[in-house]
Every structure is written in structure tokens, then in C-alpha cells.
Write a protein that holds these residues in place. Structure first.
Motif, short mmCIF file in Angstrom:
data_model
loop_
_atom_site.label_atom_id
_atom_site.label_comp_id
_atom_site.label_asym_id
_atom_site.label_seq_id
_atom_site.Cartn_x
_atom_site.Cartn_y
_atom_site.Cartn_z
N VAL A 57 39.39 35.43 42.28
CA VAL A 57 40.22 36.56 42.68
C VAL A 57 39.62 37.12 43.97
O VAL A 57 38.60 37.83 43.92
CB VAL A 57 40.26 37.65 41.59
CG1 VAL A 57 41.10 38.84 42.04
CG2 VAL A 57 40.80 37.07 40.28
N PRO A 58 40.19 36.82 45.14
CA PRO A 58 39.62 37.29 46.40
C PRO A 58 39.57 38.81 46.46
O PRO A 58 40.52 39.50 46.08
CB PRO A 58 40.59 36.73 47.45
CG PRO A 58 41.26 35.58 46.78
CD PRO A 58 41.38 35.97 45.34
N LEU A 64 43.52 43.50 34.23
CA LEU A 64 44.70 42.86 34.79
C LEU A 64 45.23 43.62 36.00
O LEU A 64 45.72 43.02 36.96
CB LEU A 64 45.78 42.73 33.71
CG LEU A 64 45.40 41.84 32.52
CD1 LEU A 64 46.55 41.76 31.52
CD2 LEU A 64 45.01 40.43 32.99
N GLN A 65 45.13 44.96 35.97
CA GLN A 65 45.55 45.75 37.13
C GLN A 65 44.62 45.49 38.32
O GLN A 65 45.07 45.40 39.47
CB GLN A 65 45.54 47.23 36.77
CG GLN A 65 46.61 47.65 35.78
CD GLN A 65 46.48 49.11 35.41
OE1 GLN A 65 46.46 50.00 36.27
NE2 GLN A 65 46.36 49.39 34.12
N PHE A 66 43.32 45.39 38.06
CA PHE A 66 42.35 45.11 39.11
C PHE A 66 42.68 43.75 39.74
O PHE A 66 42.71 43.61 40.97
CB PHE A 66 40.95 45.10 38.50
CG PHE A 66 39.81 45.20 39.47
CD1 PHE A 66 39.43 44.11 40.23
CD2 PHE A 66 39.09 46.38 39.59
CE1 PHE A 66 38.37 44.19 41.11
CE2 PHE A 66 38.02 46.49 40.47
CZ PHE A 66 37.65 45.38 41.23
N ARG A 67 42.91 42.77 38.90
CA ARG A 67 43.25 41.42 39.37
C ARG A 67 44.53 41.43 40.19
O ARG A 67 44.58 40.85 41.28
CB ARG A 67 43.40 40.50 38.16
CG ARG A 67 43.88 39.09 38.46
CD ARG A 67 44.05 38.30 37.17
NE ARG A 67 44.52 36.94 37.40
CZ ARG A 67 45.79 36.60 37.54
NH1 ARG A 67 46.74 37.53 37.44
NH2 ARG A 67 46.13 35.34 37.75
N LYS A 68 45.57 42.09 39.68
CA LYS A 68 46.84 42.13 40.38
C LYS A 68 46.72 42.83 41.73
O LYS A 68 47.31 42.40 42.73
CB LYS A 68 47.89 42.84 39.52
CG LYS A 68 49.28 42.89 40.15
CD LYS A 68 50.26 43.69 39.31
CE LYS A 68 50.62 42.96 38.05
NZ LYS A 68 51.69 43.65 37.27
N THR A 69 45.94 43.91 41.79
CA THR A 69 45.76 44.64 43.04
C THR A 69 45.10 43.75 44.08
O THR A 69 45.50 43.73 45.25
CB THR A 69 44.91 45.90 42.80
OG1 THR A 69 45.57 46.74 41.85
CG2 THR A 69 44.69 46.68 44.09
N CYS A 70 44.08 43.00 43.67
CA CYS A 70 43.40 42.10 44.60
C CYS A 70 44.32 40.99 45.10
O CYS A 70 44.37 40.70 46.30
CB CYS A 70 42.17 41.49 43.95
SG CYS A 70 40.83 42.64 43.63
#
Length: 561
Positions: A262-263, A419-425
Motif C-alpha cells: 500500500v504506497p 480498511l479506511q487507511f488502506r483506501k485513503t492511501c
């Protein structure tokens, strides 16, 4: 998928660390371990294996509930130099002379012993044909070296052949007992080193030999670490092995272990700060870690019963498995998670409402929202004997009230934050219109929410961690939270790249236990890191280069960039 890639082999530190500036910071350490190996053993090391520590950016205490987490490898690492010992008749097969560059550790000499078939049962003889003493009651540094070695022995030397006698030298910059997984890094590095020296991990550049994937190394390291009494779910080892620079790693555990990078947005740096509070997990486990495991498992069964989800009488179902069954999950569908991530997000939102059913009608006089043992057993639908057999026969816990509501609410909301952290990235990578600063601020908000949940719902923080995160935010951190199991250990703070020095200065001046610490002593307890690459090896001809002084090493690597 990242886990299917081969273990990387580098011939210059620039390739490993990604930039000249970063590699310059580490070149002296590589030079020192090569020179010290030659001083102690009279020859250059044949291989140097590297395994980094890890920081969990978000997703605390949800991996054993089988929800995904977001760790990243840090720049601080374990280095293990190794070389086969010249063959002499007095060397036992596979004997090891192990040294540690830290002066508080002494030389260790040990050798594996082939098991005689008469000494093991019919079942065991087909599983393990080697014996290697590992003291699980007193975790010594060489126990982690032995654990990595053991996995190589039973996977590659059963049914014939002897491992090479070797000399090894260990050094590391991952603080022990800080929650940054120095133990997992030791086991990963040891496993990789013993694979290499025994010819079981051929260098990529030769174009020959077996190629062990990152995922296979993770599986070996997880099994190996259990030999020192650590029942790991795989997050620490996966982060140490599979991570790539400038990225976090989204690791999911159900229906099987999988990982994808996840960049992270540019301009963000993570600061690790050690609270200097050591939580002895072995002593406190029955009131802290092990108790939380039992509470989440009991909450899962009770929620399943309330929602009409089928659970076997002797099954220890997890909260992740409950939402999968509730959503009609079919194993094998989705992005490594069984069901698509969008389904998980939707079901988590439902569970944040359903979990209110675990909340007692009213708090006790002392403010407790938990339930006593007899009430928890009644809610589970099991008899007392059945409940204790399933949930308490394998672990010791101590509590007057079991906080089913608080623990389950933390798990569901924390899983959602991951999942929100991942989606934001990921959104910041695909949408150029997003302001990087806004992305970093949103990630910081999620980290802050995680810390509040860890403190108030999961109750795994402590006054010192709370103080450190508060100071960090006041010093300019976008977000700050505990990392690791908690009850001590470290915090991780998200800081702008241009604010690192000022941030560290403010925190070191305001956090009491840091008073009087300067230079190297201060850098041991608070330091900046960018997500690092995972475990790797440096082979053969590179060692010749690194054995020279640093300027020669830089000259040699300069053409590569």
C-alpha cells in the motif's frame, strides 16, 4: 502478489535502501560487521542476511481475530553474517559458533543432533529427525538463532545429508522489548542465513537453483518462532519479509495469509518513540494479552448466537469468521480475503451496530461494562464444562469482569480503520487531484482514533503511552498511537518530512524519561524511519566490496545510479 516473489538479492546498498543518502547511513554498519567477522573468524563472511523490524501503523490486536492489519518494515534491522567453517575432522555436523557484536552477549556454541528412530514415536519420526535444545522459559538471544536453524534442518535435512558447520556474527539496531519485533527479525534473518550457507537459497543473479518465495520464508519463520514459545499470527514475519520501500503492507489472514503493498503519500515520515516502559508479557499475560484473546473469542461466539450464525460446539470461532458467515462468504472469492473488501466494510458497519447487544443494560457501581464469568458462560449457550474446555483449558486468564462489549467494539472499529487507511492511501495514488497534505491529515486522524480506542475500549495503553502521544500531537504530529501489543513499548507518529528534527527536539525536551539523553542514547529511543524493504541477502562478491572503507564502497556503487 508480493508473497509469491523470490527473496531479493542485492549487490549494492543503494539498490537495497533506494537512495544514496539513505545507503550512506547504513554503509558503515555493513562494513563493520564484515570486518568484525574477519577479525573474529579469520576470513570474510560468505553471506550477510538482513531482516528489518516492523512498526504496525494501524490495526492493533485484531490480527488474532483474523482481520487485516497495516504494518511496515522499518529501516532498523538485524544483520547476520555467516560463513561455512573450513572442514576439519573435529567439527560436528552442522555445528555453530555464534557471536553477537553487542558486548552484553557471550559466544554460544551448539550443534544439532540427529534423532535416533528408537528415541521418537512412530508419528514423530516422519516429522522431525533433528534435535536442537531451545530454552523456552528463558528467552536468550541465541534461542532465536536456533529457531531459524531448526526450520532449515527439518525442511531440508530430513532423510539424508548434513548441514554445514558455520560461524555467525549478529548485530542489530532494532530495540529489544520495544514492540518493534526484534525477535521476528532475528528468526527471519537466521532462517535466511542458514538457507543461504547450506545452498538452499541460490542467488537470483545465477539463474539457477531453487527460488524460495517471500511467502514460503514467512511460513517457515512463523513455524520457527513458535519453537521459542511465541504463537505468532504471521504479521511480524510477513512485514519483515514482504515489505517494500515507501509502502505499508496490507496483510490479511483469512482464509489464508496474503499480503499486498500500500504506497504511502510522499512527504510523510514515521517517528518511533520508546516509552521506556517494559511490559513483561509472560508475567502479565493472564491479565492482559491472553485475557484479551479469550474476551474476543467469547464475544465472537455470543454474537454469532445472537445473529443466528452457526458455530460448532467445540469451535473457537473468531470475529472475522463470524462476519464472513453472516455475509454468506464463500471461501476463495475476493481479494485474498474470502469476500471482497467492500463486503467486509459493509458488514463491519453493521457489526458496529450489532455489537451494542453485548453492552450490559447498566454499568456496575464501579463503572464496569463487563460481565462476570457465570454470565459470560450463560450468554455463550454452552455448559460450564463445555465453555471452560473450549476457552480456558489452553490458556490462563484472571479477571472479575470480562469486557466483551469493549473488546468487540474495538476490533470492529479498528478493522474498519485499517480498511479506511488502506483506501485513503490507494485513492491518493489513483487521483492526482487529491492534496497530499489532506491525505496525510486523514491518515493521522485514523491513527488518533485508533489510539483512543486502544486506550478506552481495549485498555492496552498506559499513562506513559498516553502522555507520549499527547506530546507528539502538540509537537506537530498529524497522528500518534501506540504500536505493538501496548502496556508499554513504543508509539508511532506521522510527521511532515520537514518537521522531523524540530519534532524530535520537542518530544525529547518534554517527555520526562528522555531528560539527560543525548546523541546515540537519544537516537536509540526516538528516531525517524521511512518504510523499508523486507528481508534480503547480500552475497559473495558484494562482501569483497563492503570490506573496504566506506569511500571505496561508495565509489564502487556510484555507477549503479
Amino acid at each position: 502478489m508480493s508473497a509469491s516473489e523470490p527473496i531479493p538479492v542485492y549487490t549494492s546498498l543503494t539498490d537495497l535502501y533506494g537512495s544514496l543518502g539513505t545507503s550512506l547511513n547504513h554503509a558503515e554498519r555493513w562494513n563493520n560487521i564484515a570486518e568484525e567477522f574477519q577479525r573474529q573468524f579469520g576470513r570474510k563472511p560468505a553471506y550477510i542476511a538482513r531482516a528489518p523490524g516492523r512498526v504496525n501503523l494501524i490495526g492493533e490486536h485484531i490480527d488474532y481475530c483474523l482481520f487485516g492489519v497495516l504494518p511496515a518494515a522499518i529501516e532498523r534491522d538485524i544483520l547476520i553474517a555467516i560463513s561455512p567453517r573450513p572442514h576439519h575432522h573435529d567439527h560436528a555436523p552442522g555445528s555453530v559458533v555464534a557471536e553477537n557484536m553487542h558486548t552484553k552477549y557471550t559466544r554460544q556454541v551448539f550443534a544439532p543432533a540427529p534423532r535416533r528412530k528408537a528415541s521418537v514415536s512412530e508419528e514423530e519420526v516422519h516429522v522431525e529427525e533433528w534435535h536442537l535444545d531451545i530454552n523456552t522459559k528463558e528467552l536468550r538471544w541465541e534461542s532465536y538463532v536456533k529457531a531459524g536453524y531448526y526450520g532449515v534442518l527439518i525442511n531440508y535435512f530430513t532423510g539424508g545429508g548434513n548441514p554445514a558447520p558455520v560461524d555467525i556474527l549478529v548485530t542489530g539496531t532494532v530495540p529489544a522489548g520495544s514492540g518493534l519485533s526484534s525477535s521476528a527479525a532475528m528468526v527471519v534473518g537466521s532462517t535466511l542465513a542458514f538457507l543461504a550457507v547450506n545452498g538452499k537459497l541460490e542467488p537470483n543473479f545465477t539463474g539457477s537453483g531453487p527460488q524460495i518465495s517471500k511467502g514460503q520464508l514467512v511460513e517457515m519463520a512463523v513455524a520457527n518462532e513458535k519453537r521459542v514459545g511465541v504463537n505468532s499470527g504471521g504479521m511480524d514475519q510477513a512485514a519483515s519479509v514482504i515489505s517494500v520501500p515507501s509502502s505499508a503492507l496490507y496483510i490479511s489472514f483469512f482464509p489464508s495469509l496474503s499480503a499486498s503493498s500500500v504506497p504511502l503519500p510522499p512527504g510523510a515520515v514515521f517517528i518511533i518513540a520508546n516509552s521506556l516502559v517494559i511490559s513483561d508479557k509472560a508475567v502479565t499475560a493472564k491479565r492482559n494479552y491472553n485475557l484479551r484473546v479469550v474476551e474476543t473469542l467469547a464475544a465472537a461466539r455470543i454474537l454469532a448466537l445472537r445473529l443466528g450464525v452457526k458455530v460448532g460446539a467445540e469451535e473457537r470461532v473468531t470475529l472475522r469468521e463470524v462476519i464472513g458467515r453472516l455475509a454468506g462468504e464463500i471461501e476463495g472469492e475476493g481479494d485474498g480475503e474470502g469476500m471482497p473488501i467492500e463486503w467486509i466494510e459493509e458488514t463491519l458497519r453493521r457489526m458496529e451496530r450489532e455489537v451494542e447487544g453485548l453492552k450490559p443494560a447498566k454499568a456496575t457501581e464501579d463503572g464496569q461494562l463487563g460481565v462476570k464469568m457465570e454470565e459470560m458462560i450463560r450468554m455463550s449457550g454452552l455448559s460450564e464444562g463445555e465453555f471452560k474446555q473450549v476457552y480456558l483449558s489452553w490458556v490462563e486468564v484472571e479477571a472479575t469482569h470480562f469486557q466483551l462489549y469493549k473488546r468487540a467494539k474495538h476490533v470492529f472499529t479498528e478493522a474498519s480503520r485499517v480498511l479506511q487507511f488502506r483506501k485513503t492511501c490507494l485513492s491518493s495514488q489513483s487521483t492526482e487531484s487529491l492534496n497530499p497534505l489532506d491525505v496525510i491529515k486523514r491518515l493521522g486522524e485514523l491513527m488518533n482514533e485508533s489510539q483512543t480506542s486502544c486506550d478506552e475500549l481495549f485498555e492496552c495503553s498506559c499513562p506513559e503511552l498516553n502522555e507520549l502521544t499527547k506530546i507528539a500531537r502538540e509537537a506537530g504530529a498529524f497522528g500518534s498511537r501506540l504500536t505493538g501489543a501496548g502496556w508499554g513499548g513504543c508509539t508511532v507518529s506521522l510527521v511532515s518530512e520537514d518537521n522531523v528534527d524540530a519534532f524530535i527536539k520537542q518530544v525529547s525536551e518534554r517527555y520526562g524519561p528522555y531528560k539527560g539523553l543525548e546523541g546515540e542514547k537519544l537516537s536509540e529511543v526516538i528516531f525517524a524511519t521511512k518504510p523499508s524493504s523486507g528481508a534480503c541477502g547480500e552475497w559473495g562478491f558484494f562482501i569483497v566490496a563492503v570490506a573496504f572503507d566506506v569511500s571505496c564502497f561508495i565509489w564502487r556503487t556510484r555507477p549503479s545510479f
